[in-house]
Design a protein around this motif. Structure first.
Motif, PDB file in Angstrom:
ATOM      1  N   ASP A 152     -92.537   7.749 -11.548  1.00 52.86           N
ATOM      2  CA  ASP A 152     -92.332   6.951 -10.607  1.00 52.86           C
ATOM      3  C   ASP A 152     -91.518   7.574  -9.432  1.00 52.86           C
ATOM      4  O   ASP A 152     -91.147   6.700  -8.268  1.00 52.86           O
ATOM      5  CB  ASP A 152     -91.961   5.579 -10.821  1.00 52.86           C
ATOM      6  N   GLU A 153     -91.055   8.695  -9.483  1.00 54.39           N
ATOM      7  CA  GLU A 153     -90.147   9.177  -8.356  1.00 54.39           C
ATOM      8  C   GLU A 153     -90.764  10.375  -7.550  1.00 54.39           C
ATOM      9  O   GLU A 153     -91.522  11.110  -8.166  1.00 54.39           O
ATOM     10  CB  GLU A 153     -88.838  10.158  -9.310  1.00 54.39           C
ATOM     11  N   VAL A 154     -90.725  10.061  -6.298  1.00 58.63           N
ATOM     12  CA  VAL A 154     -91.571  10.827  -5.536  1.00 58.63           C
ATOM     13  C   VAL A 154     -90.738  12.443  -5.323  1.00 58.63           C
ATOM     14  O   VAL A 154     -89.863  12.601  -5.179  1.00 58.63           O
ATOM     15  CB  VAL A 154     -91.623  10.155  -3.954  1.00 58.63           C
ATOM     16  N   ARG A 155     -91.943  13.017  -5.626  1.00 56.30           N
ATOM     17  CA  ARG A 155     -91.310  14.344  -5.564  1.00 56.30           C
ATOM     18  C   ARG A 155     -92.070  15.371  -4.528  1.00 56.30           C
ATOM     19  O   ARG A 155     -91.387  16.181  -3.954  1.00 56.30           O
ATOM     20  CB  ARG A 155     -91.701  15.096  -6.799  1.00 56.30           C
ATOM     21  N   GLN A 156     -93.418  15.025  -4.217  1.00 57.13           N
ATOM     22  CA  GLN A 156     -93.821  15.705  -3.070  1.00 57.13           C
ATOM     23  C   GLN A 156     -94.591  14.594  -2.125  1.00 57.13           C
ATOM     24  O   GLN A 156     -95.142  13.494  -2.593  1.00 57.13           O
ATOM     25  CB  GLN A 156     -95.055  16.577  -3.605  1.00 57.13           C
ATOM     26  N   HIS A 157     -94.442  15.022  -0.895  1.00 53.33           N
ATOM     27  CA  HIS A 157     -95.180  14.004   0.076  1.00 53.33           C
ATOM     28  C   HIS A 157     -95.436  14.874   1.447  1.00 53.33           C
ATOM     29  O   HIS A 157     -94.374  15.317   1.863  1.00 53.33           O
ATOM     30  CB  HIS A 157     -94.128  12.951   0.391  1.00 53.33           C
ATOM     31  N   GLY A 158     -96.736  15.211   1.595  1.00 59.11           N
ATOM     32  CA  GLY A 158     -96.971  15.956   2.510  1.00 59.11           C
ATOM     33  C   GLY A 158     -98.391  15.363   3.331  1.00 59.11           C
ATOM     34  O   GLY A 158     -98.923  14.512   3.090  1.00 59.11           O
ATOM     35  N   PHE A 159     -98.657  16.360   4.434  1.00 61.77           N
ATOM     36  CA  PHE A 159     -99.568  15.868   5.083  1.00 61.77           C
ATOM     37  C   PHE A 159    -100.508  17.322   5.573  1.00 61.77           C
ATOM     38  O   PHE A 159     -99.914  18.115   5.961  1.00 61.77           O
ATOM     39  CB  PHE A 159     -99.077  15.469   6.583  1.00 61.77           C
TER      40      PHE A 159
END
Ligand code: MG
Length: 222
Positions: A152-159
């Motif tokens: 539940d911890e965000v490690r990657q967030h991309g577009f």
């Protein structure tokens, strides 16, 4: 007999060749101290690396540092060779999300010795894929949002707008070398934020809209 591996969500398509693109996002290339490439970096994974939603990534004992790389995955729907970029999107059967699981320590050693990445990228379960949506559900593959969480911890967030080589260019480039076949998959590269996974981790990869999820558990090799 070889059992076909279906691409879930896409009728009657089975997994063919698994193409992967390295260093397709500038910030990810930078976090691993790699130069931004002037043409796509291509490698392959074996079909035996495929794993499905709600299954496990098996962490091999040979590696002490295994990373997640969340990626948009394209499934090819028609045979094609030398496809111009302007027609490339017509060759897509559907879209999914996948994790290019990487034994980073083995890859680093391979890079240091100018050896191929097949081992670092190719262990069983190192290519988990979601159920796919058909291509008509995606208006623009360069307007998608990717996310990966570990416990539940965000490690990657991309577009996907940040890809150095957009999907149409990747299909065109690959088809200039390889005849693309229905069921071939293209892992299109990862945004920044790659990090290690460990036994017991719950890993969730998500595409925002259309909503696609892939959930896998990491477990040590027996
Ligand atoms: Mg990758």
């Amino acid at each position: 007999m070889r059992m076909p591996k279906p691409i879930r969500g896409l009728d009657e398509l089975n997994v063919g060749t698994i193409f992967c693109i390295g260093r397709n996002y500038a910030k990810h290339a930078k976090e691993l101290n790699n130069a931004v490439p002037d043409e796509p970096v291509v490698f392959l994974k074996p079909e035996s690396a495929i794993a499905y939603d709600k299954s496990a990534i098996v962490l091999p004992q040979r590696s002490k540092e295994i990373h997640h790389e969340v990626e948009l995955v394209i499934a090819i729907g028609r045979q094609g060779k030398n496809i111009p970029p302007a027609q490339a999107l017509q060759y897509i059967a559907g879209y999914g999300i996948g994790i290019d699981v990487t034994a980073r320590d083995i890859q680093q050693k391979a890079k240091d010795n100018a050896h191929p990445w097949s081992v670092a990228k190719g262990f069983d379960t190192f290519a988990p894929i979601s159920t796919f949506v058909t291509a008509n559900r995606v208006q623009d593959p360069q307007d998608l949002e990717l996310k990966l969480t570990v416990n539940d911890e965000v490690r990657q967030h991309g577009f996907t707008k940040d890809m150095l080589f957009p999907v149409a260019d990747l299909i065109s480039y690959l088809s200039g070398i390889f005849t693309l076949q229905p069921g071939d998959l293209i892992f299109t590269g990862t945004p920044e934020g790659v990090s290690p996974i460990a036994d017991g981790d719950h890993i969730k990869a998500e595409l925002a809209d259309p909503e696609i999820t892939l959930e896998v558990k990491a477990r040590n090799e027996a």
